[in-house]
Each structure stands twice: as C-alpha cells, then as structure tokens.
Design a protein around this motif. Structure first.
Motif, PDB file in Angstrom:
ATOM      1  N   ARG A  69      24.944  10.841  21.903  1.00  0.00           N
ATOM      2  CA  ARG A  69      25.820  11.994  22.625  1.00  0.00           C
ATOM      3  C   ARG A  69      26.963  12.081  21.441  1.00  0.00           C
ATOM      4  O   ARG A  69      27.244  13.324  21.280  1.00  0.00           O
ATOM      5  CB  ARG A  69      26.358  11.629  23.752  1.00  0.00           C
ATOM      6  CG  ARG A  69      27.590  12.555  24.308  1.00  0.00           C
ATOM      7  CD  ARG A  69      27.859  12.041  25.632  1.00  0.00           C
ATOM      8  NE  ARG A  69      26.908  12.077  26.472  1.00  0.00           N
ATOM      9  CZ  ARG A  69      26.206  12.951  27.532  1.00  0.00           C
ATOM     10  NH1 ARG A  69      27.132  14.308  27.306  1.00  0.00           N
ATOM     11  NH2 ARG A  69      25.508  12.783  28.402  1.00  0.00           N
ATOM     12  N   GLU A  70      27.463  11.000  20.868  1.00  0.00           N
ATOM     13  CA  GLU A  70      28.423  11.137  19.652  1.00  0.00           C
ATOM     14  C   GLU A  70      27.982  12.129  18.558  1.00  0.00           C
ATOM     15  O   GLU A  70      28.780  12.738  18.060  1.00  0.00           O
ATOM     16  CB  GLU A  70      28.856   9.983  19.420  1.00  0.00           C
ATOM     17  CG  GLU A  70      29.778   9.045  20.391  1.00  0.00           C
ATOM     18  CD  GLU A  70      29.031   8.688  21.427  1.00  0.00           C
ATOM     19  OE1 GLU A  70      29.412   8.262  22.622  1.00  0.00           O
ATOM     20  OE2 GLU A  70      27.676   8.361  21.437  1.00  0.00           O
ATOM     21  N   THR A  71      26.862  11.838  18.110  1.00  0.00           N
ATOM     22  CA  THR A  71      26.160  12.574  16.940  1.00  0.00           C
ATOM     23  C   THR A  71      25.891  14.023  17.374  1.00  0.00           C
ATOM     24  O   THR A  71      26.421  14.919  16.618  1.00  0.00           O
ATOM     25  CB  THR A  71      24.885  11.842  16.455  1.00  0.00           C
ATOM     26  OG1 THR A  71      24.821  10.552  16.260  1.00  0.00           O
ATOM     27  CG2 THR A  71      24.320  12.984  15.455  1.00  0.00           C
ATOM     28  N   LEU A  72      25.685  14.330  18.570  1.00  0.00           N
ATOM     29  CA  LEU A  72      25.287  15.817  18.923  1.00  0.00           C
ATOM     30  C   LEU A  72      26.828  16.439  19.159  1.00  0.00           C
ATOM     31  O   LEU A  72      26.683  17.707  18.839  1.00  0.00           O
ATOM     32  CB  LEU A  72      24.625  15.956  20.234  1.00  0.00           C
ATOM     33  CG  LEU A  72      22.884  15.387  19.996  1.00  0.00           C
ATOM     34  CD1 LEU A  72      22.531  15.405  21.372  1.00  0.00           C
ATOM     35  CD2 LEU A  72      22.225  16.211  18.830  1.00  0.00           C
ATOM     36  N   ALA A  73      27.516  15.777  19.281  1.00  0.00           N
ATOM     37  CA  ALA A  73      29.217  16.421  19.730  1.00  0.00           C
ATOM     38  C   ALA A  73      29.729  16.804  18.229  1.00  0.00           C
ATOM     39  O   ALA A  73      30.600  17.774  18.631  1.00  0.00           O
ATOM     40  CB  ALA A  73      29.993  15.487  20.445  1.00  0.00           C
ATOM     41  N   ARG A  74      29.121  16.558  17.342  1.00  0.00           N
ATOM     42  CA  ARG A  74      29.467  16.909  16.069  1.00  0.00           C
ATOM     43  C   ARG A  74      29.274  18.162  15.616  1.00  0.00           C
ATOM     44  O   ARG A  74      29.610  18.785  14.727  1.00  0.00           O
ATOM     45  CB  ARG A  74      29.236  15.937  14.920  1.00  0.00           C
ATOM     46  CG  ARG A  74      29.992  14.288  15.237  1.00  0.00           C
ATOM     47  CD  ARG A  74      29.345  13.406  14.100  1.00  0.00           C
ATOM     48  NE  ARG A  74      29.455  12.314  14.340  1.00  0.00           N
ATOM     49  CZ  ARG A  74      28.799  11.032  14.154  1.00  0.00           C
ATOM     50  NH1 ARG A  74      27.510  11.293  13.334  1.00  0.00           N
ATOM     51  NH2 ARG A  74      29.060   9.720  14.274  1.00  0.00           N
ATOM     52  N   VAL A  75      28.117  18.643  16.311  1.00  0.00           N
ATOM     53  CA  VAL A  75      27.466  20.030  15.739  1.00  0.00           C
ATOM     54  C   VAL A  75      27.770  21.117  16.795  1.00  0.00           C
ATOM     55  O   VAL A  75      27.141  22.474  16.754  1.00  0.00           O
ATOM     56  CB  VAL A  75      26.281  19.817  15.404  1.00  0.00           C
ATOM     57  CG1 VAL A  75      25.969  19.071  14.274  1.00  0.00           C
ATOM     58  CG2 VAL A  75      25.296  19.605  16.700  1.00  0.00           C
ATOM     59  N   VAL A  76      28.830  20.818  17.900  1.00  0.00           N
ATOM     60  CA  VAL A  76      28.807  21.742  19.006  1.00  0.00           C
ATOM     61  C   VAL A  76      30.407  21.996  19.309  1.00  0.00           C
ATOM     62  O   VAL A  76      31.107  21.017  18.731  1.00  0.00           O
ATOM     63  CB  VAL A  76      28.028  21.577  20.362  1.00  0.00           C
ATOM     64  CG1 VAL A  76      26.545  21.576  19.891  1.00  0.00           C
ATOM     65  CG2 VAL A  76      28.623  20.322  20.764  1.00  0.00           C
ATOM     66  N   GLY A  77      30.784  22.969  19.976  1.00  0.00           N
ATOM     67  CA  GLY A  77      32.039  22.979  20.192  1.00  0.00           C
ATOM     68  C   GLY A  77      32.569  22.045  21.126  1.00  0.00           C
ATOM     69  O   GLY A  77      31.935  21.428  21.944  1.00  0.00           O
ATOM     70  N   ARG A  78      34.007  22.020  21.078  1.00  0.00           N
ATOM     71  CA  ARG A  78      34.634  20.817  21.897  1.00  0.00           C
ATOM     72  C   ARG A  78      34.448  20.788  23.361  1.00  0.00           C
ATOM     73  O   ARG A  78      34.432  19.889  24.095  1.00  0.00           O
ATOM     74  CB  ARG A  78      36.077  20.828  21.841  1.00  0.00           C
ATOM     75  CG  ARG A  78      36.664  20.303  20.265  1.00  0.00           C
ATOM     76  CD  ARG A  78      37.914  20.432  19.913  1.00  0.00           C
ATOM     77  NE  ARG A  78      38.377  21.990  19.668  1.00  0.00           N
ATOM     78  CZ  ARG A  78      39.403  22.629  19.456  1.00  0.00           C
ATOM     79  NH1 ARG A  78      40.370  21.726  19.218  1.00  0.00           N
ATOM     80  NH2 ARG A  78      39.424  23.909  19.480  1.00  0.00           N
ATOM     81  N   ASN A  79      34.393  22.160  23.837  1.00  0.00           N
ATOM     82  CA  ASN A  79      34.218  22.472  25.383  1.00  0.00           C
ATOM     83  C   ASN A  79      32.710  22.781  25.752  1.00  0.00           C
ATOM     84  O   ASN A  79      32.420  23.077  26.835  1.00  0.00           O
ATOM     85  CB  ASN A  79      35.112  23.534  25.765  1.00  0.00           C
ATOM     86  CG  ASN A  79      36.598  23.134  25.758  1.00  0.00           C
ATOM     87  OD1 ASN A  79      37.073  22.149  25.707  1.00  0.00           O
ATOM     88  ND2 ASN A  79      37.472  24.313  25.174  1.00  0.00           N
ATOM     89  N   CYS A  80      31.861  22.457  24.796  1.00  0.00           N
ATOM     90  CA  CYS A  80      30.428  22.478  25.383  1.00  0.00           C
ATOM     91  C   CYS A  80      29.817  21.424  25.931  1.00  0.00           C
ATOM     92  O   CYS A  80      30.241  20.333  25.839  1.00  0.00           O
ATOM     93  CB  CYS A  80      29.773  22.747  23.941  1.00  0.00           C
ATOM     94  SG  CYS A  80      27.995  22.885  23.948  1.00  0.00           S
ATOM     95  N   SER A  81      29.044  21.799  27.090  1.00  0.00           N
ATOM     96  CA  SER A  81      28.315  20.744  27.916  1.00  0.00           C
ATOM     97  C   SER A  81      27.157  20.093  27.101  1.00  0.00           C
ATOM     98  O   SER A  81      26.135  21.062  27.293  1.00  0.00           O
ATOM     99  CB  SER A  81      28.207  21.395  29.348  1.00  0.00           C
ATOM    100  OG  SER A  81      27.456  20.321  29.974  1.00  0.00           O
ATOM    101  N   LEU A  82      26.959  19.180  26.831  1.00  0.00           N
ATOM    102  CA  LEU A  82      25.958  18.646  26.162  1.00  0.00           C
ATOM    103  C   LEU A  82      24.785  18.520  27.200  1.00  0.00           C
ATOM    104  O   LEU A  82      23.552  18.724  26.726  1.00  0.00           O
ATOM    105  CB  LEU A  82      26.003  17.431  25.433  1.00  0.00           C
ATOM    106  CG  LEU A  82      26.593  17.503  23.981  1.00  0.00           C
ATOM    107  CD1 LEU A  82      27.079  16.201  23.244  1.00  0.00           C
ATOM    108  CD2 LEU A  82      25.643  18.225  23.133  1.00  0.00           C
ATOM    109  N   ASP A  83      25.187  18.116  28.364  1.00  0.00           N
ATOM    110  CA  ASP A  83      23.979  17.940  29.334  1.00  0.00           C
ATOM    111  C   ASP A  83      23.346  19.181  29.921  1.00  0.00           C
ATOM    112  O   ASP A  83      22.263  19.232  29.879  1.00  0.00           O
ATOM    113  CB  ASP A  83      24.598  17.266  30.524  1.00  0.00           C
ATOM    114  CG  ASP A  83      25.134  15.720  30.374  1.00  0.00           C
ATOM    115  OD1 ASP A  83      24.666  15.165  29.878  1.00  0.00           O
ATOM    116  OD2 ASP A  83      26.215  15.539  30.811  1.00  0.00           O
TER     117      ASP A  83
END
Length: 221
Positions: free
Chosen positions: A56-70
C-alpha cells in the motif's frame, strides 16, 4: 567520512524533493473521472512491473493524497473479471496471478513461468512446510519432526531460494539459530499471512506433519 555521508544524504533529500515536484500525484488539472482513470492505470502499471507483491505504501506514492486505494483496487479487479489472470492480496501487498482454472493449460504449454516453487524437491518442500508451521524452529527440531537428520544443504537451498531466513537464537543449550519463513514464501504460495496456511490438524491426519512427536521428544523426563 561523516561529512561525506551527510552530504550524500542531503543530495538524496534534494533529489527526492525534486522528483516530488516533477511527478504530479494530485492531477488537479484533470476532470474527476479522468483523474480516477489515470490513478487506476498508474497502480496497474506499478503492480504489473513489479516482481514482488506491491505494498500500500508503494502505491500511495503514485496517486493523490485523498485517493482511496481500496476503491481503486476494487475497480481494477472488476476490469479483470473476464481475464485469465486476477489481482490478489499476498504477502502484505497486491500481485497479478493466473486464475487457477488455467493451471492445466499453462502446464500443457510447457512455458517457462515465474513461479519458484517448481524448483523445490519433495524433501525440500516438506521441510519448508514444517518451518512454516513450527517457526521459529531449529535444524535439530526439524530433524526430530522428520525422524532423520535435515542436512545443512537442504536449509541452504531453502535460504538460497529466499523461502526462509534466520530467526532468533533458540534458548536451548548452544543457542542454535532458528529459521522462519519470509515474505517471498508468502508470495510464492499465494498467502497473505501465515494464518492462511492450511489447518495443521488436517495435515497431521494425513500423516504429513507430527507436532505431537516433536512435543514428546522435547518434553522433560
């Protein structure tokens, strides 16, 4: 020496800050639907390119701060509904895996696959299974479980393949090393955590493992 290390750390920090400026994570200039689509494609590209499960930490680097990865993962899984591969949760991350219904097709093709499990001998696979259930476990304890000596070569092969690593020292006399499984073990066998291992009682009923034998031999007189 200390000054050079400080300088390198400062340069690395400046490089990372520059990358953060150049790479637009927020995509605020795009309409909401196109922004979501671009984020979806980004996480798909990262997972596809990675040889290991992506956290999750890796994917969070390429999307917006308020984006829901789930929600992005859910949408990506929906898009793959008709494909022969799927997105699965393994080893604390996400990875593409071929659907099990195509296993016979892949075997029939004799194509070289990325799976590392096929390289294990039956003996190595059994020892690896015992480490998975009884970890942290010493080589001596493994020998008691199987009723024969487990060689250093077997342990070395499993370590070399990345399936096991050294654990804490055993409190027994001589303080031998114990062995534990790795994240690569979880990934190779499609497990998200060790709790996903098959029920140990079922393996005991099948005669594949015997923790009772180990407990009896380790018990004091």
């Amino acid at each position: 020496m200390a000054g050079s290390k400080t300088a390198r750390a400062a340069r690395a920090g400046r490089t990372k800050a520059a990358d953060d400026v150049l790479f637009d994570r927020e995509l605020e200039d795009l309409p909401a639907d196109l922004r979501w689509r671009e984020w979806l494609l980004r996480i798909e590209a990262v997972i596809f390119a990675s040889s290991e499960p992506v956290t999750r930490e890796t994917l969070a680097r390429v999307v917006g701060r308020n984006c829901s990865l789930d929600l992005l993962i859910d949408d990506l899984r929906d898009e793959l509904a008709g494909r022969p591969y799927e997105l699965v949760s393994v080893a604390g991350g996400w990875q593409y895996r071929t659907r099990s219904r195509y296993a016979d097709t892949i075997r029939a093709s004799s194509a070289q696959t990325r799976s590392a499990t096929a390289a294990l001998s039956e003996s190595e696979a059994m020892v690896l299974m015992a480490v998975g259930y009884f970890q942290p476990v010493t080589r001596g304890e493994l020998s008691k479980i199987f009723g024969r000596e487990i060689s250093r070569d077997t342990i070395g092969a499993l370590r070399g393949a990345g399936f096991i690593a050294s654990g804490p020292r055993s409190p027994t006399p001589g303080a031998p090393y114990t062995y534990v499984t790795t994240k690569h073990f979880l990934s190779a066998f499609g497990l998200e955590t060790l709790r996903d291992l098959p029920d140990v009682e079922a393996l005991e009923d099948a005669g594949l493992l015997s923790r009772n034998e180990r407990a009896e031999e380790d018990a004091p007189d």
